[in-house]
Enzyme design. Structure first.
Site, PDB file in Angstrom:
ATOM      1  N   LYS A   4       0.845  -1.198   0.000  1.00  0.00           N
ATOM      2  CA  LYS A   4       0.000   0.000   0.000  1.00  0.00           C
ATOM      3  C   LYS A   4       0.882   1.250   0.000  1.00  0.00           C
ATOM      4  O   LYS A   4       1.906   1.283   0.675  1.00  0.00           O
ATOM      5  CB  LYS A   4      -0.898   0.011   1.245  1.00  0.00           C
ATOM      6  CG  LYS A   4      -1.846  -1.175   1.317  1.00  0.00           C
ATOM      7  CD  LYS A   4      -2.540  -1.282   2.674  1.00  0.00           C
ATOM      8  CE  LYS A   4      -1.590  -1.648   3.782  1.00  0.00           C
ATOM      9  NZ  LYS A   4      -2.242  -1.941   5.069  1.00  0.00           N
ATOM     10  N   THR A  37      -6.583   9.743   8.530  1.00  0.00           N
ATOM     11  CA  THR A  37      -6.289   8.499   7.801  1.00  0.00           C
ATOM     12  C   THR A  37      -6.140   7.324   8.764  1.00  0.00           C
ATOM     13  O   THR A  37      -5.525   6.315   8.435  1.00  0.00           O
ATOM     14  CB  THR A  37      -4.996   8.649   6.976  1.00  0.00           C
ATOM     15  OG1 THR A  37      -3.948   9.076   7.857  1.00  0.00           O
ATOM     16  CG2 THR A  37      -5.151   9.635   5.839  1.00  0.00           C
ATOM     17  N   GLY A  60      -6.787   4.023  10.320  1.00  0.00           N
ATOM     18  CA  GLY A  60      -7.496   2.808   9.912  1.00  0.00           C
ATOM     19  C   GLY A  60      -7.622   2.615   8.414  1.00  0.00           C
ATOM     20  O   GLY A  60      -8.362   1.731   7.959  1.00  0.00           O
ATOM     21  N   THR A  61      -6.886   3.395   7.619  1.00  0.00           N
ATOM     22  CA  THR A  61      -6.985   3.228   6.161  1.00  0.00           C
ATOM     23  C   THR A  61      -6.554   1.823   5.726  1.00  0.00           C
ATOM     24  O   THR A  61      -7.166   1.216   4.858  1.00  0.00           O
ATOM     25  CB  THR A  61      -6.111   4.270   5.409  1.00  0.00           C
ATOM     26  OG1 THR A  61      -4.819   4.273   6.009  1.00  0.00           O
ATOM     27  CG2 THR A  61      -6.717   5.650   5.457  1.00  0.00           C
ATOM     28  N   GLY A  62      -5.494   1.328   6.360  1.00  0.00           N
ATOM     29  CA  GLY A  62      -4.965   0.012   5.986  1.00  0.00           C
ATOM     30  C   GLY A  62      -5.945  -1.100   6.328  1.00  0.00           C
ATOM     31  O   GLY A  62      -6.187  -2.018   5.518  1.00  0.00           O
ATOM     32  N   CYS A  63      -6.525  -1.026   7.533  1.00  0.00           N
ATOM     33  CA  CYS A  63      -7.503  -2.046   7.959  1.00  0.00           C
ATOM     34  C   CYS A  63      -8.694  -2.022   7.004  1.00  0.00           C
ATOM     35  O   CYS A  63      -9.179  -3.071   6.549  1.00  0.00           O
ATOM     36  CB  CYS A  63      -8.020  -1.756   9.371  1.00  0.00           C
ATOM     37  SG  CYS A  63      -6.733  -1.600  10.609  1.00  0.00           S
TER      38      CYS A  63
HETATM   39  N1  LIG Z   1      -3.895  10.674   2.081  1.00  0.00           N
HETATM   40  C1  LIG Z   1      -4.334   9.682   1.303  1.00  0.00           C
HETATM   41  N2  LIG Z   1      -5.037   9.950   0.174  1.00  0.00           N
HETATM   42  C2  LIG Z   1      -5.487   8.956  -0.622  1.00  0.00           C
HETATM   43  N3  LIG Z   1      -5.285   7.651  -0.362  1.00  0.00           N
HETATM   44  C3  LIG Z   1      -4.590   7.321   0.744  1.00  0.00           C
HETATM   45  C4  LIG Z   1      -4.078   8.302   1.639  1.00  0.00           C
HETATM   46  N4  LIG Z   1      -3.450   7.683   2.680  1.00  0.00           N
HETATM   47  C5  LIG Z   1      -3.570   6.362   2.434  1.00  0.00           C
HETATM   48  N5  LIG Z   1      -4.241   6.139   1.271  1.00  0.00           N
HETATM   49  C6  LIG Z   1      -4.601   4.834   0.698  1.00  0.00           C
HETATM   50  O1  LIG Z   1      -5.191   4.063   1.748  1.00  0.00           O
HETATM   51  C7  LIG Z   1      -4.847   2.687   1.618  1.00  0.00           C
HETATM   52  C8  LIG Z   1      -4.136   2.234   2.897  1.00  0.00           C
HETATM   53  O2  LIG Z   1      -2.773   2.623   2.817  1.00  0.00           O
HETATM   54  P1  LIG Z   1      -1.831   2.990   4.027  1.00  0.00           P
HETATM   55  O3  LIG Z   1      -0.446   2.892   3.485  1.00  0.00           O
HETATM   56  O4  LIG Z   1      -2.266   4.275   4.635  1.00  0.00           O
HETATM   57  O5  LIG Z   1      -2.149   1.831   5.055  1.00  0.00           O
HETATM   58  P2  LIG Z   1      -1.727   1.686   6.598  1.00  0.00           P
HETATM   59  O6  LIG Z   1      -0.505   2.498   6.872  1.00  0.00           O
HETATM   60  O7  LIG Z   1      -1.639   0.225   6.837  1.00  0.00           O
HETATM   61  O8  LIG Z   1      -2.956   2.319   7.388  1.00  0.00           O
HETATM   62  P3  LIG Z   1      -3.300   2.207   8.989  1.00  0.00           P
HETATM   63  O9  LIG Z   1      -2.077   1.739   9.693  1.00  0.00           O
HETATM   64  O10 LIG Z   1      -3.767   3.548   9.401  1.00  0.00           O
HETATM   65  O11 LIG Z   1      -4.432   1.220   9.077  1.00  0.00           O
HETATM   66  C9  LIG Z   1      -3.989   2.597   0.354  1.00  0.00           C
HETATM   67  O12 LIG Z   1      -4.826   2.292  -0.747  1.00  0.00           O
HETATM   68  C10 LIG Z   1      -3.400   4.002   0.233  1.00  0.00           C
HETATM   69  O13 LIG Z   1      -2.995   4.304  -1.077  1.00  0.00           O
HETATM   70  C1  LIG Z   2      -6.590  -2.503  16.882  1.00  0.00           C
HETATM   71  C2  LIG Z   2      -5.843  -1.858  15.772  1.00  0.00           C
HETATM   72  N1  LIG Z   2      -5.544  -2.581  14.679  1.00  0.00           N
HETATM   73  C3  LIG Z   2      -4.874  -2.015  13.651  1.00  0.00           C
HETATM   74  C4  LIG Z   2      -4.470  -0.694  13.725  1.00  0.00           C
HETATM   75  C5  LIG Z   2      -3.679  -0.076  12.572  1.00  0.00           C
HETATM   76  O1  LIG Z   2      -4.362   0.940  11.987  1.00  0.00           O
HETATM   77  C6  LIG Z   2      -4.816   0.042  14.885  1.00  0.00           C
HETATM   78  N2  LIG Z   2      -4.460   1.352  15.021  1.00  0.00           N
HETATM   79  N3  LIG Z   2      -5.480  -0.567  15.892  1.00  0.00           N
END
Ligand SMILES: Nc1ncnc2c1ncn2[C@@H]1O[C@H](COP(=O)(O)OP(=O)(O)OP(=O)(O)O)[C@@H](O)[C@H]1O
Ligand SMILES: Cc1ncc(CO)c(N)n1
Length: 267
Positions: free
Chosen positions: A175, A207, A209-212
């Site tokens: 990501k 942002t 929880g974007t990854g989850c």
């Molecule tokens: N500012 C942003 N604008 C548009 N898309 C974004 C932005 N930030 C993240 N994304 C998208 O969100 C999705 C999750 O990516 P990200 O790398 O943020 O995950 P993460 O770090 O695991 O998130 P988290 O740890 O908060 O759950 C990807 O598709 C990424 O491209």
């Molecule tokens: C419980 C939990 N899982 C995943 C993440 C990563 O976004 C978070 N901040 N908290």
């Protein structure tokens, strides 16, 4: 009517933006029945993680058994797994129940810097869980930690994806949220080819929880029968809408808008 079912094995985020809460909201929004096995409870809000309280290994195992033996699992995702013991137990349950649609989001550190995976658990993640995964969805720091390579360019991302795939994962999706630039690049490597999913980078601090949310959307789509590539396309649209139509909750890194994709006419 066929009801598709997805299981999340992850931690609870009391703030509702990440973890189990983000996963279940996303499953629901995409028309999939969500079930859960909690690995840990976190006291968390938009300002950070204020406490981590892991479940026992038996409690995690029992939750997975309860769901598998009665409700069924079309796909599952893992999120915060916290310890090597929990990772090993989850890996054994995946084998015992013959789960195949396994999406591993290798959660390591919360956005504020709090560790959600113990350092000594990395080896178990790499050797026990990743070989069972259909897809792994690391962000850039997680891809760097798993591959032991620095990622500064798209070429670096591709090399890291190949190293991670060599651990036995069928599909690696790195990501691009942690990159810089006007466009986000998420890279999928399916063992043969690379595919890129792009979106306009939104200038926002919300942002959390974007990854989850992204990996939960992929999990929901895979439960419905989508290919990994199509699931990634839908997940990208889902997270783009969720970030763009922000809801501004809390005074730190706020959650995304989990209902934005549906309100725009997606389903
Ligand atoms: N500012 C942003 N604008 C548009 N898309 C974004 C932005 N930030 C993240 N994304 C998208 O969100 C999705 C999750 O990516 P990200 O790398 O943020 O995950 P993460 O770090 O695991 O998130 P988290 O740890 O908060 O759950 C990807 O598709 C990424 O491209
Ligand atoms: C419980 C939990 N899982 C995943 C993440 C990563 O976004 C978070 N901040 N908290």
């Amino acid at each position: 009517m066929t009801i598709c079912k997805a299981l999340t094995i992850a931690g609870s985020d009391s703030g509702g933006g990440a973890g189990i809460q983000a996963d279940l909201k996303t499953f629901q929004e995409l028309g999939v029945f969500g079930t859960s096995a909690l690995t840990a409870v976190t006291a968390q809000n938009t300002l950070g993680v204020h406490g981590v309280y892991p479940m026992t290994v038996v409690a995690v195992e029992k939750q997975i058994d309860a769901v598998a033996s009665d409700i069924g699992v079309d796909s599952l995702k893992t999120g915060m797994l916290f310890s090597a013991d929990i990772i090993e137990a989850v890996a054994l349950k995946i084998k015992e129940h013959h789960f195949t649609n396994v999406i591993v989001d290798p959660v390591m550190i919360a956005k504020g810097g709090a560790p959600l995976l113990q350092e000594e658990a990395m080896e178990a993640l790499k050797t026990k869980l990743l070989p069972l995964a259909l897809v792994v969805t690391p962000n850039i720091p997680e891809a760097e930690a798993i591959s032991k390579r620095t990622i500064k360019s798209e070429e670096d991302k591709k090399e890291a994806a190949k190293v991670i795939a060599a651990l036995g994962v069928k599909n690696v999706l790195i990501k691009g949220g942690h990159d810089e630039g006007a466009v986000t690049y998420d890279l999928l490597y399916d063992g043969k080819e690379f595919h890129t999913f792009t979106g306009k980078r939104i200038d926002t601090k919300d942002t959390h929880g974007t990854g989850c949310t992204f990996s939960a959307a992929m999990t929901a789509e895979i439960a419905k029968g989508a290919s990994v590539r199509t699931a990634a396309e839908t997940a990208k649209q889902f997270i783009q809408a969720a970030i763009e139509d922000g809801i501004n909750i809390g005074s730190g890194h706020g959650p995304t808008n989990h209902w934005a994709y549906r309100q725009r006419g997606g389903c």
